[in-house]
Scaffold this active site. Structure first.
Site, PDB file in Angstrom:
ATOM      1  N   LYS A  54      12.217  58.153  -7.060  1.00  0.00           N
ATOM      2  CA  LYS A  54      12.587  57.842  -8.437  1.00  0.00           C
ATOM      3  C   LYS A  54      13.317  59.008  -9.083  1.00  0.00           C
ATOM      4  O   LYS A  54      14.358  58.836  -9.722  1.00  0.00           O
ATOM      5  CB  LYS A  54      11.346  57.478  -9.251  1.00  0.00           C
ATOM      6  CG  LYS A  54      11.647  56.875 -10.605  1.00  0.00           C
ATOM      7  CD  LYS A  54      11.498  57.777 -11.792  1.00  0.00           C
ATOM      8  CE  LYS A  54      10.219  58.459 -11.975  1.00  0.00           C
ATOM      9  NZ  LYS A  54      10.066  59.200 -13.246  1.00  0.00           N
TER      10      LYS A  54
ATOM     11  N   ASP B 280      10.842  53.109 -12.578  1.00  0.00           N
ATOM     12  CA  ASP B 280       9.632  53.778 -13.057  1.00  0.00           C
ATOM     13  C   ASP B 280       8.629  52.707 -13.472  1.00  0.00           C
ATOM     14  O   ASP B 280       8.813  51.520 -13.188  1.00  0.00           O
ATOM     15  CB  ASP B 280       9.966  54.725 -14.213  1.00  0.00           C
ATOM     16  CG  ASP B 280      10.326  53.984 -15.499  1.00  0.00           C
ATOM     17  OD1 ASP B 280      10.605  52.761 -15.434  1.00  0.00           O
ATOM     18  OD2 ASP B 280      10.325  54.620 -16.566  1.00  0.00           O
TER      19      ASP B 280
END
Length: 285
Positions: A126, A145
């Site tokens: 991420k 996320d």
């Protein structure tokens, strides 16, 4: 609010079009001025709010204004500046190790590819995608996320995607590549301020007409009036009796529901509020 029947691709386009109308500036809310400050802020933001990160980074960047100065520090030097951030000990170590790796392996310049970013300590998939997208406009990046994960599943942009990677792949399959960076920010901001983890603001949500979660909530049984709280905390509408202690059952969708201990029915209501005890599947992490 009328329901919209759409394919996943159409639902995705509807979602982006509607969110564009209400989110004027789809961009990161982290404060930064260069690539160094961005990656530090993104590492600090893991399981922490952007607002909190923005509070601690100005004095941190004043003390360590570059990869070189941060690489020359030890974690104990960094810790006092980020003590109010989640996991400050681990993040202090990760920041120093990340800066040292940038210095030794990349000549003091942040690498531009996701693959190279992933070699840095403290940088996962991420984080690498956020940095690649925000700093380098990488068209292949679509970071997922907790907000993107929750919103994409709730709306129905993905189907029961139980991991961030599955959400990422599902979104990439239905969104034009040129929109991935924008979509990331739109979904994050929508999740942060409207489609919140607790108490989502469905009544004011522009995406609600196409949202599977909202449709499921609307389909829940209506509240009952006139229940007698003196006869029990719960009421089973199926067998029309009161009781005080729930049991749990799993429904056809795999969701754990409250049930009547006598007959096993999930058609149960709270006598104080009159509201159903049934819940819809959610994707909070």
């Amino acid at each position: 609010m009328s329901k919209v029947t759409l394919s996943r691709t159409q639902r995705a386009q509807f979602t982006l079009n509607e969110l564009r109308k209400v989110i004027a500036r789809p961009a990161t809310e982290l404060s930064y001025v260069d690539e160094y400050q961005l990656i530090v802020a993104v590492i600090l933001s893991a399981q922490c709010t952007d607002a909190r990160v923005n509070v601690v980074t100005p004095p941190l960047f004043a003390a360590f204004p570059s990869f070189g100065t941060l690489a020359g520090a030890v974690p104990e030097d960094v810790f006092p500046y980020i003590r109010s951030i989640t996991y400050p000990n681990n993040k202090s170590r990760s920041l120093v190790r990340m800066a040292r790796r940038v210095q030794t392996d990349f000549g003091g310049r942040l690498p531009r590819t996701q693959q190279a970013l992933l070699t840095l300590p403290g940088v996962g998939r991420k984080t690498a995608q956020v940095v690649a997208s925000v700093a380098f406009d990488d068209p292949k990046a679509l970071p997922v996320d907790t907000h993107v994960f929750r919103v994409a599943n709730r709306i129905g942009l993905v189907r029961d995607a139980v991991t961030p990677l599955k959400v990422e792949r599902g979104l990439k399959a239905i969104l034009p590549r040129g929109s991935w960076g924008e979509a990331h920010h739109l979904l994050i901001l929508h999740g942060r301020y409207t489609c919140t983890a607790r108490n989502p603001q469905c009544s004011s949500c522009v995406v609600a007409p196409a949202c599977r979660y909202y449709a499921s909530v609307q389909a829940l049984p209506a509240s009952l009036r006139g229940l007698d709280t003196t006869r029990g905390a719960y009421y089973c509408k199926t067998r029309r009796h009161y009781f005080d202690h729930l049991v749990q059952r799993t429904d056809r969708a795999g969701v754990t529901q409250a049930a009547c201990p006598r007959c096993g029915s999930m058609n149960v209501f709270n006598t104080k509020s009159g509201a159903t005890t049934r819940v819809v599947r959610d994707y909070r992490v």
